[in-house]
Design a protein around this motif. Structure first.
Motif, PDB file in Angstrom:
ATOM      1  N   LEU A   1      72.875  12.916   0.770  1.00 44.49           N
ATOM      2  CA  LEU A   1      71.642  12.987  -0.001  1.00 44.49           C
ATOM      3  C   LEU A   1      71.584  14.320  -0.740  1.00 44.49           C
ATOM      4  CD1 LEU A   1      69.144  11.774   2.769  1.00 44.49           C
ATOM      5  CD2 LEU A   1      70.446  10.375   1.153  1.00 44.49           C
ATOM      6  N   VAL A   2      70.968  14.314  -1.915  1.00 46.05           N
ATOM      7  CA  VAL A   2      70.949  15.504  -2.764  1.00 46.05           C
ATOM      8  C   VAL A   2      70.395  16.713  -2.011  1.00 46.05           C
ATOM      9  CG1 VAL A   2      69.847  16.551  -4.784  1.00 46.05           C
ATOM     10  CG2 VAL A   2      70.853  14.262  -4.955  1.00 46.05           C
ATOM     11  N   GLU A   3      69.189  16.591  -1.463  1.00 43.97           N
ATOM     12  CA  GLU A   3      68.558  17.746  -0.830  1.00 43.97           C
ATOM     13  C   GLU A   3      69.130  18.040   0.551  1.00 43.97           C
ATOM     14  OE1 GLU A   3      66.651  20.165  -1.838  1.00 43.97           O
ATOM     15  OE2 GLU A   3      66.398  19.412  -3.876  1.00 43.97           O
ATOM     16  N   ALA A   4      69.748  17.065   1.196  1.00 46.75           N
ATOM     17  CA  ALA A   4      70.446  17.363   2.456  1.00 46.75           C
ATOM     18  C   ALA A   4      71.583  18.341   2.187  1.00 46.75           C
ATOM     19  CB  ALA A   4      70.978  16.079   3.088  1.00 46.75           C
ATOM     20  N   ARG A   5      72.311  18.139   1.088  1.00 47.31           N
ATOM     21  CA  ARG A   5      73.397  19.067   0.734  1.00 47.31           C
ATOM     22  C   ARG A   5      72.843  20.437   0.342  1.00 47.31           C
ATOM     23  NH1 ARG A   5      78.673  17.742   0.097  1.00 47.31           N
ATOM     24  NH2 ARG A   5      79.244  15.540   0.223  1.00 47.31           N
ATOM     25  N   VAL A   6      71.714  20.461  -0.371  1.00 40.28           N
ATOM     26  CA  VAL A   6      71.122  21.750  -0.741  1.00 40.28           C
ATOM     27  C   VAL A   6      70.767  22.541   0.513  1.00 40.28           C
ATOM     28  CG1 VAL A   6      69.113  22.854  -1.805  1.00 40.28           C
ATOM     29  CG2 VAL A   6      70.266  20.963  -2.982  1.00 40.28           C
ATOM     30  N   SER A   7      70.215  21.868   1.520  1.00 41.14           N
ATOM     31  CA  SER A   7      69.805  22.550   2.746  1.00 41.14           C
ATOM     32  C   SER A   7      71.004  22.958   3.593  1.00 41.14           C
ATOM     33  CB  SER A   7      68.880  21.648   3.571  1.00 41.14           C
ATOM     34  OG  SER A   7      67.669  21.402   2.904  1.00 41.14           O
ATOM     35  N   ALA A   8      71.863  22.001   3.917  1.00 41.01           N
ATOM     36  CA  ALA A   8      72.895  22.237   4.934  1.00 41.01           C
ATOM     37  C   ALA A   8      74.198  22.773   4.372  1.00 41.01           C
ATOM     38  CB  ALA A   8      73.157  20.946   5.708  1.00 41.01           C
ATOM     39  N   ASP A   9      74.562  22.377   3.155  1.00 36.93           N
ATOM     40  CA  ASP A   9      75.836  22.800   2.591  1.00 36.93           C
ATOM     41  C   ASP A   9      76.950  22.460   3.586  1.00 36.93           C
ATOM     42  OD1 ASP A   9      77.338  23.887   0.459  1.00 36.93           O
ATOM     43  OD2 ASP A   9      77.394  25.841   1.429  1.00 36.93           O
ATOM     44  N   GLU A  10      77.744  23.437   4.001  1.00 36.81           N
ATOM     45  CA  GLU A  10      78.873  23.162   4.900  1.00 36.81           C
ATOM     46  C   GLU A  10      78.478  23.112   6.371  1.00 36.81           C
ATOM     47  OE1 GLU A  10      82.584  25.253   4.238  1.00 36.81           O
ATOM     48  OE2 GLU A  10      81.915  25.827   2.230  1.00 36.81           O
TER      49      GLU A  10
END
Length: 384
Positions: A315-324
């Motif tokens: 999800l777009v914002e899941a990647r913004v929050s968690a990254d790696e």
């Protein structure tokens, strides 16, 4: 606010304390909770909390009409009791509290709209009814809320863009105040092996259990870990409650997961730390839908604060929050989600690396301290 009680809602509680520390006299109007937050009035850490009785909606959209009507009436009643205010700060859902704000603005108050959810997207994601009459109605309510607001607080940049484009807000009047855990609240405690129920690994889910939260996806993925990947060397704990709690317990039984899955309901802070400290992998199974793709998930932020690796859908914002700090399965692909869980279980070094990265993010660029400064800037803009 209407969606949760305070101080159980961590975002609102952090905002309240930040404003108190900045010299504001803070009153919170919210529904009563189910346990220690049932008192009609409480003063906690200098914040005055006024609570009203509220029965949660049942029976689909009609049930929400009754719930929200009662909430607005009680909010009006308590706002009159509090008296004149300088700023009214309202959180959604629902996008109905602008009615109270309009009345308070007649006495000179400024209105800050704290947009926790995109209600039109929430409607589409929760009820799967398409763009019908009720969808158009919630769009009009959102538009009225934007039109009433002096300032909008968005939980992330995706929401901010909605406020600018769909809401027509002035860019100087829209502030991103991310939901971020207070890192001092999250710390590891000694691991308790008994929480694993005799298994080598512990999986954890923390959060609300509603139709759009994906607990059913997580349960089906766990069944695939057992049936398709042949792995039963794990125990899974689901912490939290919500509209679909009973349905999720029933689904777990249907899938034959009773000996592998445990549902705790809402837990205390102490138990939350116990379970997350023992966890090897944390689950963020929120499926791709119009709301989840652009929403910041509190569970992800809290997993990161506990230095835990995460499996999420892409999800777009899941990647913004968690990254790696997370690995990402293709949207709503339960089989890939299952494989990624097993991959992390078999790679303790990668789990440690991801956990450290997550903790660094919530203690640094995504910290509550940054959000606190943005919150105070929003108040300054409203008063200006």
């Amino acid at each position: 606010m209407e969606n949760l009680s305070v101080p159980f809602d961590r975002r609102v509680w952090q905002e309240s304390k930040a404003l108190r520390d900045a010299g504001w006299d803070v009153h919170v109007i919210c529904p009563q909770g189910t346990k220690q937050d049932r008192e009609p009035y409480a003063e906690i850490d200098g914040v005055k909390i006024h609570r009203y009785p509220l029965k949660a909606a049942t029976g689909g959209p009609r049930g929400y009409l009754f719930e929200y009507s009662a909430a607005v009436w009680h909010t009006f009643r308590l706002a009159r009791k509090i008296g004149p205010v300088d700023v009214v700060h309202a959180c959604n859902p629902p996008d109905l509290l602008f009615l109270v704000a309009r009345w308070l603005k007649r006495g000179g108050a400024k209105f800050i709209f704290d947009q926790h959810d995109l209600v039109p997207e929430l409607y589409l994601s929760r009820f799967n009814r398409g763009e019908d009459f009720l969808y158009r109605a919630v769009c009009r309510l959102e538009k009225s809320t934007y039109a009433t607001a002096d300032v909008v607080i968005s939980t992330n940049e995706s929401y901010r863009q909605v406020a600018l484009k769909r809401g027509g807000m002035d860019p100087d009047k829209v502030f991103v105040v991310r939901s971020a855990p207070a890192v001092e609240r999250f710390h590891e405690v000694p691991e308790e092996e008994e929480l694993r129920k005799g298994k080598p690994h512990l999986l954890c889910y923390l959060g609300v259990m509603g139709p759009q939260d994906g607990v059913d996806y997580a349960l089906r993925a766990l069944a695939k870990i057992r049936d398709e990947l042949g792995r039963t060397d794990w125990h899974a704990v689901f912490m939290g409650g919500g509209d679909t709690f009973d349905q999720m317990v029933a689904l777990s039984r249907t899938l034959g997961l009773d000996d592998l899955v445990e549902f705790t309901g809402r837990v205390s802070d102490a138990d939350l730390l116990r379970y997350l400290s023992a966890a090897d992998v944390c689950l963020a199974p929120d499926p791709l839908n119009p709301l989840n793709d652009v929403s910041t998930m509190n569970k992800i932020m809290e997993y990161m604060a506990m230095s835990k690796p995460i499996v999420s859908f892409d999800l777009v914002e899941a990647r913004v929050s968690a990254d790696e700090a997370a690995v990402y399965a293709a949207a709503n692909d339960e089989s890939e989600f299952a494989k990624l869980v097993v991959k992390l279980l078999d790679d303790p070094a990668e789990r440690k690396r991801m956990g450290q990265l997550g903790r660094e993010r919530v203690a640094g660029p995504l910290s509550w301290e940054n959000s606190r400064r943005a919150l105070l800037s929003a108040y300054a803009a409203a008063l200006a």
